[in-house]
Design an enzyme around this catalytic site. Structure first.
Site, PDB file in Angstrom:
ATOM      1  N   ASP A 259      -1.723   6.678   6.586  1.00  0.00           N
ATOM      2  CA  ASP A 259      -1.699   5.240   6.859  1.00  0.00           C
ATOM      3  C   ASP A 259      -2.640   4.935   8.030  1.00  0.00           C
ATOM      4  OD1 ASP A 259      -0.925   2.672   6.426  1.00  0.00           O
ATOM      5  OD2 ASP A 259       1.096   2.872   7.252  1.00  0.00           O
TER       6      ASP A 259
ATOM      7  N   THR B  24      -5.866  -1.543   6.848  1.00  0.00           N
ATOM      8  CA  THR B  24      -5.910  -3.005   6.913  1.00  0.00           C
ATOM      9  C   THR B  24      -7.347  -3.448   7.216  1.00  0.00           C
ATOM     10  OG1 THR B  24      -5.267  -2.757   9.215  1.00  0.00           O
ATOM     11  CG2 THR B  24      -3.532  -3.354   7.668  1.00  0.00           C
TER      12      THR B  24
ATOM     13  N   ARG C 222       6.488  -8.213   2.070  1.00  0.00           N
ATOM     14  CA  ARG C 222       7.346  -7.798   3.190  1.00  0.00           C
ATOM     15  C   ARG C 222       7.904  -9.008   3.928  1.00  0.00           C
ATOM     16  NH1 ARG C 222       4.562  -4.079   6.408  1.00  0.00           N
ATOM     17  NH2 ARG C 222       5.498  -2.382   5.273  1.00  0.00           N
TER      18      ARG C 222
ATOM     19  N   LYS D 149       0.835  -1.205   0.000  1.00  0.00           N
ATOM     20  CA  LYS D 149       0.000   0.000   0.000  1.00  0.00           C
ATOM     21  C   LYS D 149       0.875   1.263   0.000  1.00  0.00           C
ATOM     22  CE  LYS D 149      -2.268  -1.443   3.702  1.00  0.00           C
ATOM     23  NZ  LYS D 149      -1.612  -2.769   3.812  1.00  0.00           N
ATOM     24  N   THR D 150       1.870   1.285   0.915  1.00  0.00           N
ATOM     25  CA  THR D 150       2.742   2.465   0.991  1.00  0.00           C
ATOM     26  C   THR D 150       3.539   2.610  -0.302  1.00  0.00           C
ATOM     27  OG1 THR D 150       2.961   1.973   3.338  1.00  0.00           O
ATOM     28  CG2 THR D 150       4.478   3.603   2.438  1.00  0.00           C
TER      29      THR D 150
END
Ligand code: ADP
Length: 346
Positions: free
Chosen positions: A115, A164, A223, A70-71
């Site tokens: 975020d 999320t 990640r 997302k980032t």
């Protein structure tokens, strides 16, 4: 007794930090962003149209579990629209004034990335409504009898919210995002592409089969894949003492054994989560609160990181009364459910 912090490092990599090292491999352009084909295709079109219209992109909501990109996508949107980028995490906005300060310093066409936007306090969220819809910012000035409010017109900008938990967003906030994407878990092939690129940047000699072993255990999450690659490299290097020795499959398997990560990518924490439901709650249903206390893990970690993968693997079911183990989980743990509800090792 071990503190809960120590427990975290022992059991899981749920709270991975967004380190400098990770930043080195963060994709900078849509072409370097692997997978999520529908999202990338749509974004390419929306970005191109916005550039032709000389307008900023409409506000974007990105949802999906942690570590799916997302980032990275938010930064790519700013890069590709040659816009300034600023970032804030919603829980750090304590008062509406904190948000007003950020909004009033935006330049034309800037991207503001918020975020964990589902955790924005209500008064700050309300301030956002006007800013997103009419680019109007209402700021309270003065106190008590002399309280007043002034309105500021903001330059055109793009707000990108990441969450999320899209279900926790209020309808008025969700409706103000013209563009919404839900990021999907990644295939093993896509994870291998991400790992190969990272191995190139980090100059990690490897056999392809070692990357395949990592991708199988990466919980379908970039990640996690990148984190495992670094740790596997540590173990392999510490044994070979040779920077030029490629990581072999056997070295990767040895590293996973030492990290207590099984062939399905399950960590000690995942197994403890399942075992506790089996042993203390007879397979459930049980809520997350007692499990969080038993495991000395915070609920957010269990809810955002541990559970989605276990649900996806069909090891637990979410029911209105709580979490329940499935037969697959009993089989995986090597436990059988006794008629009386007692457990025994077969
Ligand atoms: P999120 O914001 O969803 O938690 P991030 O954007 O921080 O996830 O992604 C975590 C890391 O994984 C990034 O630093 C990046 O290196 C890598 N990554 C995530 N998605 C992709 C992708 N589609 N292609 C390449 N790398 C990715």
């Amino acid at each position: 007794m071990a503190s809960s912090k120590e427990n975290k490092t022992k059991h899981s990599y749920a709270n991975l930090e967004r380190t400098e090292i990770e930043l080195q491999v963060r994709p900078q352009t849509l072409s370097a962003f692997v997978g999520q084909k529908d999202t990338v295709d749509a974004l390419q079109a929306y970005l191109k149209a916005a550039l032709l219209r000389k307008e900023p992109l409409d506000h974007v909501l990105l949802s999906g579990p942690p570590g799916l990109g997302k980032t990275s996508l938010a930064r790519i949107i700013a890069n590709d629209s040659h816009a300034g980028f600023s970032q804030v995490t919603a829980p750090n906005i304590k008062r509406p004034g904190d948000l007003a300060k950020i909004l009033s310093s935006l330049q034309a066409h800037d991207v503001l990335f918020v975020d964990e936007i589902h955790r924005l306090p209500a008064p700050a969220e309300e301030l956002l409504y006007g800013a997103m819809e009419d680019r109007m910012l209402d700021i309270a000035v003065g106190d008590g009898m002399v309280a007043n409010s002034i309105q500021i017109t903001l330059p055109p900008f793009t707000l990108i919210g990441a969450t999320t938990r899209p279900g926790d967003l209020t309808a008025p906030l969700r409706d103000r995002f013209g563009i919404r994407f839900h990021l999907e878990f990644y295939s093993e092939d896509d994870l291998i592409l991400i790992l190969e690129r990272a191995a190139g940047i980090w100059k990690i000699e490897h056999e392809k089969i070692a990357l395949q072993e990592i991708s199988k255990r990466a919980r379908s999450t970039p990640r996690v894949a990148l984190h495992l690659l670094r740790r596997v490299w540590d173990y392999a290097l510490s044994e070979s003492n040779n920077l030029h020795e490629p990581i072999h499959a056997a070295a990767a398997l040895n590293a996973f054994e030492r990290m207590h990560i099984d062939g399905e990518g399950m960590t000690k924490l995942d197994r403890l989560f399942l075992q506790n439901i089996a042993k203390h709650y007879d397979g459930g249903p049980v809520g997350l609160k007692p499990l969080s206390a038993l495991l000395a893990e915070d609920i957010t970690t269990l809810e955002d990181f541990v559970e989605p993968y276990l649900v996806r693997r069909a090891f637990i079911k979410r029911t209105p009364r709580g979490r329940m183990l499935t037969q697959e989980a009993y089989t995986h743990l090597g436990l059988k459910k006794h008629k009386t509800g007692d457990l025994f090792e077969p």
